[in-house]
Structure formats: structure tokens, C-alpha cells
Motif scaffolding. Structure first.
Motif, PDB file in Angstrom:
ATOM      1  N   ALA A   1     -24.320 -74.608  43.525  1.00 38.37           N
ATOM      2  CA  ALA A   1     -23.110 -73.815  43.740  1.00 38.37           C
ATOM      3  C   ALA A   1     -23.436 -72.543  44.512  1.00 38.37           C
ATOM      4  CB  ALA A   1     -22.453 -73.479  42.404  1.00 38.37           C
ATOM      5  N   GLN A   2     -24.709 -72.112  44.432  1.00 36.83           N
ATOM      6  CA  GLN A   2     -25.080 -70.891  45.151  1.00 36.83           C
ATOM      7  C   GLN A   2     -24.978 -71.077  46.656  1.00 36.83           C
ATOM      8  OE1 GLN A   2     -28.534 -68.761  43.914  1.00 36.83           O
ATOM      9  NE2 GLN A   2     -28.049 -68.963  41.741  1.00 36.83           N
ATOM     10  N   GLU A   3     -25.208 -72.344  47.127  1.00 36.75           N
ATOM     11  CA  GLU A   3     -25.052 -72.596  48.574  1.00 36.75           C
ATOM     12  C   GLU A   3     -23.630 -72.290  49.006  1.00 36.75           C
ATOM     13  OE1 GLU A   3     -27.965 -76.465  48.476  1.00 36.75           O
ATOM     14  OE2 GLU A   3     -25.923 -76.695  49.257  1.00 36.75           O
TER      15      GLU A   3
ATOM     16  N   ILE B   1     -20.749 -64.278  42.408  1.00 39.76           N
ATOM     17  CA  ILE B   1     -21.043 -64.489  40.990  1.00 39.76           C
ATOM     18  C   ILE B   1     -21.166 -65.992  40.774  1.00 39.76           C
ATOM     19  CG2 ILE B   1     -20.231 -64.241  38.621  1.00 39.76           C
ATOM     20  CD1 ILE B   1     -18.643 -61.819  39.498  1.00 39.76           C
ATOM     21  N   HIS B   2     -22.322 -66.396  40.269  1.00 36.23           N
ATOM     22  CA  HIS B   2     -22.541 -67.813  39.988  1.00 36.23           C
ATOM     23  C   HIS B   2     -22.507 -68.008  38.486  1.00 36.23           C
ATOM     24  CE1 HIS B   2     -25.673 -71.306  39.701  1.00 36.23           C
ATOM     25  NE2 HIS B   2     -24.448 -71.724  39.499  1.00 36.23           N
ATOM     26  N   VAL B   3     -21.501 -68.740  38.002  1.00 33.03           N
ATOM     27  CA  VAL B   3     -21.418 -69.043  36.574  1.00 33.03           C
ATOM     28  C   VAL B   3     -22.070 -70.405  36.380  1.00 33.03           C
ATOM     29  CG1 VAL B   3     -19.884 -69.362  34.613  1.00 33.03           C
ATOM     30  CG2 VAL B   3     -19.280 -67.734  36.408  1.00 33.03           C
TER      31      VAL B   3
ATOM     32  N   ILE C   1     -26.058 -62.148  44.490  1.00 28.65           N
ATOM     33  CA  ILE C   1     -25.306 -63.107  43.679  1.00 28.65           C
ATOM     34  C   ILE C   1     -25.729 -62.888  42.231  1.00 28.65           C
ATOM     35  CG2 ILE C   1     -24.855 -65.515  43.154  1.00 28.65           C
ATOM     36  CD1 ILE C   1     -25.484 -66.263  45.964  1.00 28.65           C
ATOM     37  N   ALA C   2     -24.786 -62.476  41.401  1.00 30.42           N
ATOM     38  CA  ALA C   2     -25.077 -62.295  39.978  1.00 30.42           C
ATOM     39  C   ALA C   2     -24.961 -63.641  39.286  1.00 30.42           C
ATOM     40  CB  ALA C   2     -24.089 -61.306  39.371  1.00 30.42           C
ATOM     41  N   ILE C   3     -25.889 -63.897  38.360  1.00 30.76           N
ATOM     42  CA  ILE C   3     -25.876 -65.197  37.676  1.00 30.76           C
ATOM     43  C   ILE C   3     -25.538 -64.978  36.216  1.00 30.76           C
ATOM     44  CG2 ILE C   3     -27.216 -67.250  37.113  1.00 30.76           C
ATOM     45  CD1 ILE C   3     -28.908 -66.647  39.567  1.00 30.76           C
ATOM     46  N   MET C   4     -24.613 -65.766  35.709  1.00 28.58           N
ATOM     47  CA  MET C   4     -24.288 -65.644  34.288  1.00 28.58           C
ATOM     48  C   MET C   4     -23.861 -66.995  33.739  1.00 28.58           C
ATOM     49  SD  MET C   4     -20.763 -63.472  34.690  1.00 28.58           S
ATOM     50  CE  MET C   4     -21.520 -62.191  35.669  1.00 28.58           C
ATOM     51  N   LYS C   5     -23.722 -67.033  32.391  1.00 24.41           N
ATOM     52  CA  LYS C   5     -23.297 -68.275  31.748  1.00 24.41           C
ATOM     53  C   LYS C   5     -21.900 -68.076  31.165  1.00 24.41           C
ATOM     54  CE  LYS C   5     -27.632 -70.460  30.462  1.00 24.41           C
ATOM     55  NZ  LYS C   5     -28.624 -69.539  30.981  1.00 24.41           N
ATOM     56  N   PRO C   6     -21.188 -69.187  30.927  1.00 29.35           N
ATOM     57  CA  PRO C   6     -19.838 -69.053  30.348  1.00 29.35           C
ATOM     58  C   PRO C   6     -19.854 -68.291  29.023  1.00 29.35           C
ATOM     59  CG  PRO C   6     -20.223 -71.307  31.067  1.00 29.35           C
ATOM     60  CD  PRO C   6     -21.515 -70.587  31.235  1.00 29.35           C
ATOM     61  N   GLU C   7     -20.947 -68.485  28.217  1.00 26.72           N
ATOM     62  CA  GLU C   7     -21.012 -67.788  26.926  1.00 26.72           C
ATOM     63  C   GLU C   7     -21.008 -66.278  27.120  1.00 26.72           C
ATOM     64  OE1 GLU C   7     -22.590 -70.935  27.874  1.00 26.72           O
ATOM     65  OE2 GLU C   7     -24.514 -70.186  27.101  1.00 26.72           O
ATOM     66  N   ASP C   8     -21.666 -65.815  28.245  1.00 27.09           N
ATOM     67  CA  ASP C   8     -21.719 -64.371  28.515  1.00 27.09           C
ATOM     68  C   ASP C   8     -20.317 -63.795  28.678  1.00 27.09           C
ATOM     69  OD1 ASP C   8     -24.536 -64.883  30.771  1.00 27.09           O
ATOM     70  OD2 ASP C   8     -24.432 -64.779  28.579  1.00 27.09           O
ATOM     71  N   LEU C   9     -19.378 -64.660  29.061  1.00 25.31           N
ATOM     72  CA  LEU C   9     -18.012 -64.185  29.259  1.00 25.31           C
ATOM     73  C   LEU C   9     -17.153 -64.515  28.043  1.00 25.31           C
ATOM     74  CD1 LEU C   9     -17.698 -65.495  32.891  1.00 25.31           C
ATOM     75  CD2 LEU C   9     -17.748 -63.090  32.249  1.00 25.31           C
ATOM     76  N   GLY C  10     -17.786 -65.087  27.021  1.00 31.39           N
ATOM     77  CA  GLY C  10     -17.037 -65.442  25.823  1.00 31.39           C
ATOM     78  C   GLY C  10     -16.129 -66.636  26.024  1.00 31.39           C
TER      79      GLY C  10
END
Lengths: 483, 254
Positions: B70-72, B86-88, B205-214
Motif C-alpha cells: 500500500a505504501q507504493e 499514513i499507512h494503516v 509516511i507514518a505507519i500505524m495499526k488499526p488498534e492504534d486508532l481504536g
């Protein structure tokens, strides 16, 4: 007289025998064809054969006896070996968008439709090259490349097969900056008449330049399927321009327009497109698209580059056009306005057709040194008027190449004849001015005699020898390019 | 009037390529197929960048949910002019089951976190044709929505959106913050040029997970089966009109 008559009927029955014999040979090899490219890779249906017997030219449809659809170069080679063994003509087919009757099966035979070989192989972004199979068209390639910042700029009007474009040495509106197919092909994979597979620059090789051996690559470019079947082409890519500016300018005369073109090129402006429309064409476009260009020779210009360099390019060009009596110089940077400015040029073909509804159009195609362009256009326009022909002119004036869009009634044999004679006079006029009888469309069926006049007997003899060496049985697209 | 803008981008097959169903009918073959940004997402990014060029938007943030690749897609958005990405991260089975509801929950959470005033998405993705994510995002945020936009402009601090609807064009004015979905005729997306692609490599590009966003991304939808459309069969030629009528009657069509 009786002797002549019986000779004629002998000849006729021989021809019938020949075609009948060939048909039965084809029937005999169908199982072999099917074992190579599968049951649905071979078609005898009338509709499919007719589809593969014509292109976008005015030449009559000449369907082959059978159409095969190979899926790989090995299948192409196997099929070619069978055809070679049984002396069957081979006609390669890309997208059928040619303009000189190059796909007509004059002696029947086997049409090799290459559309199932449609992979983009080996893209090298940092080396600016890509290899494609014959089923890949230029628009498909550019869509594929969209995320890389690269594009392949050669743009003939149609969405043609890139290998087909290689076979006809195609060109487009931005040849003045990016060149034609001849300058942009680095390597070809070709299947010869006997099934041998060669790579014209060595397998997989893609150096940006080379001095190694004879230039086989450019031997096959423009050979129009008469020397071999192109199954891969390695193309030179370019960076997508950062910014684009389009401009339009009207001129009091053809001379003024061409003078401006020459001076723009001389001043070092790397102009990307410079297109010419004559007054008849502009008038047609005004009527067709409800525009209001002044009805006089007009230049359509396009500049590619960085934002800053564009400003300089446009200013220099505007000054030059003003010095030559140009007026109404307009330019634009954003997509929508640019499209509006160039609308006349984009609609030219349809505008020409709309001049006489119900008629068809045929585009002539000659190319002369730039300095000869005003003279040849003026003489051509006089010829058109004298012979009551409809032929608005559009040209890639930066290359000295122009097209008369002959609008003609296909059911009027007198007009057909007049157009035919006109195009011959036009071609000879171009030859007399050190030019060529075909700038981009190729020789195909209709210009074989003119090719002889253009090249001279000795050069034609060399071409003939090459043909005999590579295709001694004359199976590769017989009846095209050489007589 | 300067706002921050979130644009959502999705990655799928390049629209040119033929889609083939996997033999086990669980989905479509994805291996070896050239991927690219969803065409409507490209239009959304183009609109976002245009608004920024007109200085109506302060910053464009491109968001994508998916595996590493998805980063591409985010990089392409950056090359077109987005400022940061932002890459989730959602991978494997979770990605296969990721649908509009989950993505819209993620977008809503990000919109709040980034204090965005405008969220632009493509009207639908060409893999599932759902046409739901934009609408769901607006509902979750309780924001107004301008969907199927063929024209977007600011009028003061409101947004004027011309929408393509079945009967023609509908013009609405909505308050900001708002969600807009891009339709085909909104604009013609620019190609990413080499210099811009090079510049994009330096953008963050900031990387995060869905859990980080609740956000809980469990899906309540299960794909049972994917089938190809029925193969087209050969037609039948008949000799007379009577035969034709007879055949039509036989097949129950008349």
C-alpha cells in the motif's frame, strides 16, 4: 487473338487451380496448426478472416485462408515452420490500424494474429527501457507506465500495436522532439520465414548505444512484415514532461508559418509538437466544432519541460511568430484550456469527413525537406482546386511531413481515379523535391512503384537481394513493399 | 481559509487487465497482476492537489489501508502532490476481509486525529464497486457529504458540490467539515513525473495499526463464493421469422 484468349483462360484456370490447391493445402495443415496453438487458436470463420484482411486504408479487404492466434514466440516459430514447409504465405497482424493495406492477404495464406501475446516484459525504470510483446498497444503501455514517471512518446493517431508500429516505422505528432520508431527501438525479437528466432541486437541486450555488427534492428523496422514476424520490441522510454504548454498562432501565408517553424527549431527551442493546418482545414474545423479560428494557415504548438524553461520556450516562440506576421498567439498551461486550444487539431479528421457526409477519407503522406514545404503545399493546393478535389491539409510541419485528407465518395469511380492520380502527382512532386513518397504510413500495397522511383534501381536491387536471402520462398506478406 | 485534507487511496489491479477467478472460487487471482491506484482515487488525489495549488487547502495527507505494498500507492499520491502519507497496516486474511465499514471507521478516526476539515475519496473501488466507504465515513463522523462530485468549489466556508445523478446534475451547498467522493468527470489526474517521484521519496509516511486508532476491523461479512459470469455461447441462426418466433417461445422469452 485466339491464341491470346486461350492463354488468358489458361492463366485464369491456373490461378484458380493455384488458389484451390492452396486452399486444400491449408485444409491439410489445420490439424498441425491446432496442435500448436490449440483448438480455439485457429479460425476459419468468414467474419474473423475478413476482420484480418483489412486495415484502415481504402484498399479492398483481402481475407486470408485461415487466422491463427499464437500465444508465444515458440508457437509463432512452430507455425512458421509449418507454413514454410507447405509454402503458405504468412501475414503478421497487430491491430489492423495500418493505412496502406499492409495486411491484405493478396495470395491468401495464413494470418498470424499476435494479439494474445500481450505482456509487458522487462521494465527497467532506471535504464529507461521496456520490452513488450505484439499485443501491447501504445496506450496500454503508457497506462502501465503511469506510476513510474516514464512514457513512450511515439503517437500515431491510432492505438496501434507497438510491434506493428515497429514494422511500419511509425511516427507521430511529437517526432520533432522524440523521434520516430527508428530512433527508439533498441532490440527486436523476430521470427523469420522458416521459423528461426533471432534477436536483432542479441538476446536480452539493451545498451543505450552500440557499434556491434550490422544494424539488423533497423533492417526490420519498417519492413512491414516482409522480412519476418516481430514478436518482441525493446523500446526507449522518456520521462513524462513536468509541465506542458500548448499554443496556437495564425499566419497570413503558408510561407510565414513554415518560416516560423524553421526559426523556432533553429533557435534551439526543444519544441515537442508543431502542427500545421491549412485554411481549408481550419474552415472545416470551425464549422464542425463551432469554433472561430481565423480562416488562414495556423500553427498548433506544444512545449514540454520544467515550469521555468517553458516560460522561455514560449516567449522565444511568440517573438518569432510575431516577426513572421503571426497573430492571435494564444497559449495555455492547464489541461482543459490546452484541450480547447488544440481542439481543431484533434478533430481534424472528423471535421474533414464532415465536409461531405457519407464520404470516406484517405490521408496522403509525403515528407520533404523543411525548406521545400511552402512550395509543395502551395502547388498541392493549386492541384486540388484545379481537379475539384476536397483535400484539407494537416501536417507535422517540424518534420516537413504533411497529409492531405482526401474526402471522397467511394461509389464514384471517376473521383476515385482523380484522387488516385492526384496522390501519384503529389508523391512525385515530393520526390522531385528530394523528399519521400511516405513519411510515416509505409509503402504497403499502393506505393510499391513509387518506392522504385524514390530509391532508384540499384538500391531496390539491394532490397530485393535482402528479401531473397531472408525469405527465398517469398512467403512473408507477399505483394507488399517490393514488387 | 486553509484546511487540512485527508484523501483515501486504494490499490488494485491496473484497469487494463483481465480478471480471473481462482479455481477454488474463493476470490480473484492476484499474483503477478500489475497493481495501480484505483482510478477514482487518482481523481480524488488530483482534486486535493488542485485545491492545494489554489491555496484553499493547507495540507494534503494521503491514507491507505493494506499490506506493505500500500505504501507504493501512497508514494504515487505523494508524487502527484500530497504532502505526507499514513499507512494503516492491514495484512493477510484481515486484508482480504477488509471492507468499506472497517475502512470508514479508520478514516473517521484519522479525520478526528488529524483534525481534517475535508475528506476526499474515490466514489468506489474497481474491485468491489461498493460505493460505500465515503458515505459510511460521513455517517460515522456525522459530517455532510457531497458524493459523485463532478465539480467542487469553496463558497466562503461552505462547499459547493455539483453531483452527477441519474437525472443529470445536482448542485448542493454543504458545511465543512465534509466528506466528498470523486466521480469520473471531476478532473483528469496528472501523471507522476520523474522529478516528483524523486521528491516523493523524501516525504514522510507514518505507519500505524488499526488498534492504534481504536478501530476493530473484524468483518461481519463473509465471502461465500466468487464466480465468473457465464461464458458467452454461440448464437444460433434461423432460416425464417417463424423459426425465430418458435425458438423465442421455446425458451420462454415470449
Amino acid at each position: 487473338l485466339i491464341y491470346a484468349k486461350s492463354l488468358f483462360s489458361d492463366l485464369l484456370s491456373f490461378c484458380c487451380c493455384f488458389f484451390f490447391l492452396q486452399k486444400s493445402v491449408v485444409d491439410g495443415v489445420l490439424p498441425s496448426f491446432r496442435s500448436v496453438c490449440g483448438e480455439d487458436g485457429v479460425s476459419l470463420s468468414e467474419a474473423i478472416r475478413e476482420q484480418h484482411g483489412k486495415d484502415e486504408s481504402v484498399h479492398k479487404c483481402c481475407p486470408p485462408d485461415v487466422v491463427v492466434f499464437p500465444r508465444s514466440v515458440d508457437e509463432v516459430s512452430a507455425l512458421a515452420k509449418i507454413c514454410h514447409m507447405h509454402c503458405l504465405p504468412i501475414i503478421p497482424f497487430g491491430t489492423g490500424t495500418g493505412l496502406e493495406g499492409g495486411v491484405g492477404a493478396m495470395k491468401g495464406g495464413v494470418c498470424f494474429s499476435l494479439r494474445n501475446m500481450d505482456q509487458v516484459l522487462d521494465l527497467h525504470v532506471e535504464d529507461f527501457d521496456v520490452t513488450v510483446e505484439p499485443g501491447v498497444t501504445r496506450k496500454a503501455l503508457n497506462s502501465y507506465l503511469r506510476d513510474t514517471g516514464l512514457w513512450f512518446p511515439v503517437d500515431p493517431g491510432a492505438d496501434a500495436s507497438l510491434c506493428g508500429m515497429a514494422a511500419t516505422s511509425a511516427s507521430g505528432t511529437n517526432a520533432v522532439r522524440y523521434g520516430t520508431m527508428r530512433e527508439n527501438i533498441m532490440n527486436l525479437e523476430v521470427v523469420l520465414a522458416d521459423g528461426t528466432i533471432i534477436n536483432t541486437a542479441g538476446k536480452g541486450r539493451r545498451p543505450r548505444k552500440t557499434s556491434a555488427g550490422y544494424n539488423l534492428t533497423n533492417l526490420f523496422v519498417g519492413s512491414e512484415g516482409t522480412l519476418g514476424i516481430i514478436t518482441k520490441t525493446t523500446l526507449r522510454l522518456y520521462g513524462i514532461p513536468e509541465a506542458v504548454v500548448s499554443a496556437v498562432c495564425s499566419f497570413p501565408s503558408v510561407q510565414a508559418a513554415v518560416d516560423s517553424t524553421v526559426q523556432i527549431l533553429q533557435s534551439g527551442v526543444p519544441i515537442a509538437r508543431i502542427e500545421f493546418l491549412d485554411d481549408v482545414m481550419i474552415d472545416a474545423c470551425n464549422r464542425f466544432s463551432s469554433l472561430s479560428y481565423p480562416v488562414t494557415p495556423t500553427l498548433f504548438l506544444e512545449f514540454h519541460g520544467s515550469e521555468r524553461s517553458l516560460e522561455e520556450q514560449v516567449n522565444t516562440s511568440e517573438e518569432i511568430t510575431q516577426c513572421n506576421g503571426g497573430s492571435d498567439f494564444q497559449w495555455a498551461k492547464d489541461e482543459e484550456t490546452r484541450s480547447r486550444l488544440w481542439k481543431a487539431r484533434h478533430d481534424a479528421w472528423y471535421a474533414a469527413l464532415a465536409l461531405r457526409p457519407g464520404c470516406k477519407a484517405y490521408a496522403t503522406d509525403v515528407c520533404v525537406p523543411l525548406s521545400m514545404l511552402p512550395q509543395i503545399i502551395v502547388e498541392t493546393k493549386e492541384d486540388l482546386i484545379a481537379n475539384k478535389l476536397t483535400g484539407p491539409i494537416a501536417g507535422h510541419v517540424g518534420d516537413g511531413n504533411f497529409h492531405c485528407l482526401m474526402v471522397l465518395d467511394p461509389n464514384d469511380p471517376d473521383e476515385l481515379q482523380r484522387v488516385h492520380l492526384f496522390t501519384e502527382r503529389l508523391a512525385r512532386r515530393a520526390l522531385a523535391m528530394s523528399g519521400t513518397c511516405t513519411g510515416e504510413h509505409g509503402v504497403g500495397l499502393g506505393k510499391r512503384a513509387l518506392l522504385v522511383e524514390e530509391m532508384g534501381a540499384q538500391a531496390i536491387q539491394v532490397m530485393q537481394s535482402l528479401k531473397e536471402t531472408l525469405d527465398p520462398k517469398n512467403l512473408m506478406n507477399p505483394g507488399k513493399v517490393l514488387q | 481559509f486553509q484546511v487540512g485534507l485527508l484523501v483515501s487511496v486504494k490499490r488494485f489491479f491496473l484497469f487494463l487487465f483481465e480478471i480471473r477467478v481462482k479455481p477454488d472460487k474463493s476470490g480473484v487471482v492476484t499474483d503477478g497482476v500489475k497493481h495501480s491506484m484505483n482510478p477514482f482515487c487518482e481523481i480524488a488525489v488530483e482534486e486535493a492537489v488542485k485545491l492545494k495549488e489554489k491555496k484553499l487547502i493547507k495540507e494534503v495527507v494521503a491514507v491507505s489501508c493494506g499490506p506493505q505494498q500500500a505504501q507504493e500507492t501512497i508514494r504515487t499520491a505523494l508524487a502527484m502532490g500530497a504532502d505526507r502519507g499514513i499507512h494503516v497496516q492491514v495484512a493477510g486474511k484481515d486484508y482480504e476481509n477488509l471492507g468499506p465499514l472497517q475502512v470508514s471507521k479508520i478514516m473517521a478516526a484519522l479525520a478526528k486525529k488529524e483534525e481534517a476539515q475535508l475528506v476526499i475519496l474515490g466514489k468506489q473501488a474497481i474491485d468491489d464497486d461498493c460505493n460505500q466507504t465515503g458515505q459510511m465515513t460521513a455517517a460515522l463522523l456525522d459530517w455532510p457529504q457531497g458524493t459523485f462530485a463532478s465539480e467542487v468549489s469553496f463558497e466562503g466556508d461552505k462547499l459547493k458540490v455539483v453531483r452527477e445523478i441519474d437525472g443529470g446534475l445536482e448542485t448542493i451547498t454543504i458545511n465543512t467539515p465534509a466528506v466528498v467522493t470523486a466521480d469520473l468527470r471531476l478532473n483528469t489526474p496528472r501523471y507522476a513525473t520523474l522529478p516528483n517521484i524523486m521528491k516523493a521519496k523524501k516525504k514522510k509516511i507514518a505507519i500505524m495499526k488499526p488498534e492504534d486508532l481504536g478501530v476493530d476491523i473484524t468483518s461481519r461479512v463473509e465471502v461465500l463464493r466468487v464466480d465468473e459470469p457465464p461464458q458467452r455461447e454461440a448464437g444460433v441462426k434461423v432460416e425464417t421469422v417463424q423459426d425465430l418466433v418458435g425458438k423465442l417461445k421455446d425458451s420462454g422469452l415470449v
